[in-house]
Design a protein around this motif. Structure first.
Motif, PDB file in Angstrom:
ATOM      1  N   ALA A  33       0.737  -1.272   0.115  1.00 51.84           N
ATOM      2  CA  ALA A  33       0.074  -0.036   0.018  1.00 51.84           C
ATOM      3  C   ALA A  33       0.819   1.209   0.082  1.00 51.84           C
ATOM      4  O   ALA A  33       0.288   2.456  -0.115  1.00 51.84           O
ATOM      5  CB  ALA A  33      -0.811  -0.102   1.105  1.00 51.84           C
ATOM      6  N   GLY A  34       2.232   1.266   0.290  1.00 52.36           N
ATOM      7  CA  GLY A  34       2.991   2.316   0.167  1.00 52.36           C
ATOM      8  C   GLY A  34       3.083   2.879   1.456  1.00 52.36           C
ATOM      9  O   GLY A  34       3.671   4.157   1.561  1.00 52.36           O
ATOM     10  N   LYS A  35       2.719   2.287   2.575  1.00 51.31           N
ATOM     11  CA  LYS A  35       2.954   2.838   3.872  1.00 51.31           C
ATOM     12  C   LYS A  35       4.238   2.870   4.526  1.00 51.31           C
ATOM     13  O   LYS A  35       4.527   3.544   5.299  1.00 51.31           O
ATOM     14  CB  LYS A  35       1.746   2.268   4.999  1.00 51.31           C
ATOM     15  CG  LYS A  35       0.490   2.472   4.379  1.00 51.31           C
ATOM     16  CD  LYS A  35      -0.532   2.021   5.410  1.00 51.31           C
ATOM     17  CE  LYS A  35      -1.942   2.225   5.128  1.00 51.31           C
ATOM     18  NZ  LYS A  35      -3.225   1.710   6.051  1.00 51.31           N
ATOM     19  N   ILE A  36       4.847   1.966   4.104  1.00 52.14           N
ATOM     20  CA  ILE A  36       6.415   1.605   4.542  1.00 52.14           C
ATOM     21  C   ILE A  36       7.160   1.096   3.221  1.00 52.14           C
ATOM     22  O   ILE A  36       6.674   0.462   2.215  1.00 52.14           O
ATOM     23  CB  ILE A  36       6.346   0.836   5.569  1.00 52.14           C
ATOM     24  CG1 ILE A  36       7.826   0.459   5.906  1.00 52.14           C
ATOM     25  CG2 ILE A  36       5.768  -0.669   5.062  1.00 52.14           C
ATOM     26  CD1 ILE A  36       7.862  -0.284   7.460  1.00 52.14           C
ATOM     27  N   SER A  37       8.258   1.717   2.820  1.00 55.83           N
ATOM     28  CA  SER A  37       9.073   1.229   1.726  1.00 55.83           C
ATOM     29  C   SER A  37       9.897  -0.109   2.148  1.00 55.83           C
ATOM     30  O   SER A  37      10.239  -0.191   3.416  1.00 55.83           O
ATOM     31  CB  SER A  37       9.969   2.530   1.258  1.00 55.83           C
ATOM     32  OG  SER A  37      10.862   2.694   2.359  1.00 55.83           O
ATOM     33  N   SER A  38       9.972  -0.789   1.059  1.00 56.00           N
ATOM     34  CA  SER A  38      10.865  -1.834   1.196  1.00 56.00           C
ATOM     35  C   SER A  38      11.738  -2.113   0.046  1.00 56.00           C
ATOM     36  O   SER A  38      11.757  -1.479  -0.739  1.00 56.00           O
ATOM     37  CB  SER A  38       9.877  -3.044   1.264  1.00 56.00           C
ATOM     38  OG  SER A  38       9.133  -3.175  -0.007  1.00 56.00           O
ATOM     39  N   ILE A  39      12.844  -3.063   0.322  1.00 54.83           N
ATOM     40  CA  ILE A  39      13.812  -3.388  -0.346  1.00 54.83           C
ATOM     41  C   ILE A  39      13.675  -4.894  -0.765  1.00 54.83           C
ATOM     42  O   ILE A  39      13.282  -5.580   0.151  1.00 54.83           O
ATOM     43  CB  ILE A  39      15.336  -3.088   0.145  1.00 54.83           C
ATOM     44  CG1 ILE A  39      15.182  -1.636   0.599  1.00 54.83           C
ATOM     45  CG2 ILE A  39      16.224  -3.654  -0.893  1.00 54.83           C
ATOM     46  CD1 ILE A  39      16.534  -1.474   1.322  1.00 54.83           C
ATOM     47  N   ARG A  40      13.889  -5.337  -2.082  1.00 55.94           N
ATOM     48  CA  ARG A  40      13.554  -6.647  -2.385  1.00 55.94           C
ATOM     49  C   ARG A  40      14.925  -7.026  -2.478  1.00 55.94           C
ATOM     50  O   ARG A  40      16.072  -6.663  -3.186  1.00 55.94           O
ATOM     51  CB  ARG A  40      12.975  -6.671  -3.714  1.00 55.94           C
ATOM     52  CG  ARG A  40      11.411  -6.335  -3.707  1.00 55.94           C
ATOM     53  CD  ARG A  40      10.710  -7.520  -3.084  1.00 55.94           C
ATOM     54  NE  ARG A  40       9.382  -7.310  -3.283  1.00 55.94           N
ATOM     55  CZ  ARG A  40       8.554  -8.155  -3.559  1.00 55.94           C
ATOM     56  NH1 ARG A  40       8.952  -9.246  -3.628  1.00 55.94           N
ATOM     57  NH2 ARG A  40       7.118  -8.001  -3.528  1.00 55.94           N
ATOM     58  N   THR A  41      15.294  -8.565  -1.804  1.00 55.89           N
ATOM     59  CA  THR A  41      16.441  -9.224  -2.129  1.00 55.89           C
ATOM     60  C   THR A  41      16.527  -9.685  -3.281  1.00 55.89           C
ATOM     61  O   THR A  41      15.486  -9.704  -4.009  1.00 55.89           O
ATOM     62  CB  THR A  41      16.563 -10.159  -0.980  1.00 55.89           C
ATOM     63  OG1 THR A  41      15.656 -10.943  -1.227  1.00 55.89           O
ATOM     64  CG2 THR A  41      16.357  -9.457   0.397  1.00 55.89           C
ATOM     65  N   LEU A  42      17.676 -10.239  -3.694  1.00 55.14           N
ATOM     66  CA  LEU A  42      17.671 -11.174  -4.989  1.00 55.14           C
ATOM     67  C   LEU A  42      16.708 -12.245  -5.049  1.00 55.14           C
ATOM     68  O   LEU A  42      16.459 -12.741  -6.189  1.00 55.14           O
ATOM     69  CB  LEU A  42      19.335 -11.481  -5.127  1.00 55.14           C
ATOM     70  CG  LEU A  42      20.298 -10.570  -5.527  1.00 55.14           C
ATOM     71  CD1 LEU A  42      21.672 -10.889  -5.453  1.00 55.14           C
ATOM     72  CD2 LEU A  42      20.121  -9.594  -6.567  1.00 55.14           C
ATOM     73  N   GLY A  43      16.612 -12.687  -4.010  1.00 56.70           N
ATOM     74  CA  GLY A  43      15.673 -13.903  -3.807  1.00 56.70           C
ATOM     75  C   GLY A  43      13.946 -13.519  -3.951  1.00 56.70           C
ATOM     76  O   GLY A  43      13.214 -14.090  -3.924  1.00 56.70           O
ATOM     77  N   GLY A  44      13.954 -12.199  -4.012  1.00 60.34           N
ATOM     78  CA  GLY A  44      12.619 -11.624  -4.066  1.00 60.34           C
ATOM     79  C   GLY A  44      11.949 -11.376  -2.589  1.00 60.34           C
ATOM     80  O   GLY A  44      10.664 -11.052  -2.348  1.00 60.34           O
ATOM     81  N   HIS A  45      12.596 -11.507  -1.528  1.00 56.94           N
ATOM     82  CA  HIS A  45      12.293 -11.125  -0.326  1.00 56.94           C
ATOM     83  C   HIS A  45      12.187  -9.773   0.066  1.00 56.94           C
ATOM     84  O   HIS A  45      13.018  -9.077  -0.383  1.00 56.94           O
ATOM     85  CB  HIS A  45      12.852 -11.908   0.802  1.00 56.94           C
ATOM     86  CG  HIS A  45      12.730 -13.320   0.402  1.00 56.94           C
ATOM     87  ND1 HIS A  45      11.804 -14.336   0.983  1.00 56.94           N
ATOM     88  CD2 HIS A  45      13.867 -14.536   0.050  1.00 56.94           C
ATOM     89  CE1 HIS A  45      11.984 -15.391   0.487  1.00 56.94           C
ATOM     90  NE2 HIS A  45      13.465 -15.605  -0.097  1.00 56.94           N
ATOM     91  N   ARG A  46      11.151  -9.312   1.037  1.00 55.35           N
ATOM     92  CA  ARG A  46      11.218  -7.869   1.402  1.00 55.35           C
ATOM     93  C   ARG A  46      11.941  -7.620   2.625  1.00 55.35           C
ATOM     94  O   ARG A  46      12.241  -8.497   3.526  1.00 55.35           O
ATOM     95  CB  ARG A  46       9.796  -7.519   1.686  1.00 55.35           C
ATOM     96  CG  ARG A  46       8.690  -7.443   0.856  1.00 55.35           C
ATOM     97  CD  ARG A  46       7.574  -6.584   0.890  1.00 55.35           C
ATOM     98  NE  ARG A  46       6.387  -6.987  -0.245  1.00 55.35           N
ATOM     99  CZ  ARG A  46       6.273  -6.353  -1.002  1.00 55.35           C
ATOM    100  NH1 ARG A  46       6.957  -5.149  -0.991  1.00 55.35           N
ATOM    101  NH2 ARG A  46       5.482  -6.220  -1.859  1.00 55.35           N
TER     102      ARG A  46
END
Length: 64
Positions: A33-46
């Motif tokens: 929803a964009g309430k908190i920013s996340s980074i994706r790992t190479l494996g696709g995890h937040r």
């Protein structure tokens, strides 16, 4: 040239959920929803920046 840049630790959705006392799926929904920013790992995890999570936690505690 010495680049002594201190990186912000990254937290898993489970770690963030523990701080906010919610389910990890809730943290994932907040990220979608964009309430908190996340980074994706190479494996696709937040992963979430610790400094941003702590700032949100402080803001939430001030609202109460």
């Amino acid at each position: 040239m010495n680049m002594a840049v201190e990186e912000d630790p990254l937290l898993t959705p489970a770690e963030v959920a523990g701080l906010f006392r919610v389910d990890p799926k809730t943290v994932t929904r907040w990220a979608q929803a964009g309430k908190i920013s996340s980074i994706r790992t190479l494996g696709g995890h937040r992963r979430f920046r610790e400094s941003e999570v702590k700032a949100l936690l402080e803001a939430a505690s001030e609202e109460e």
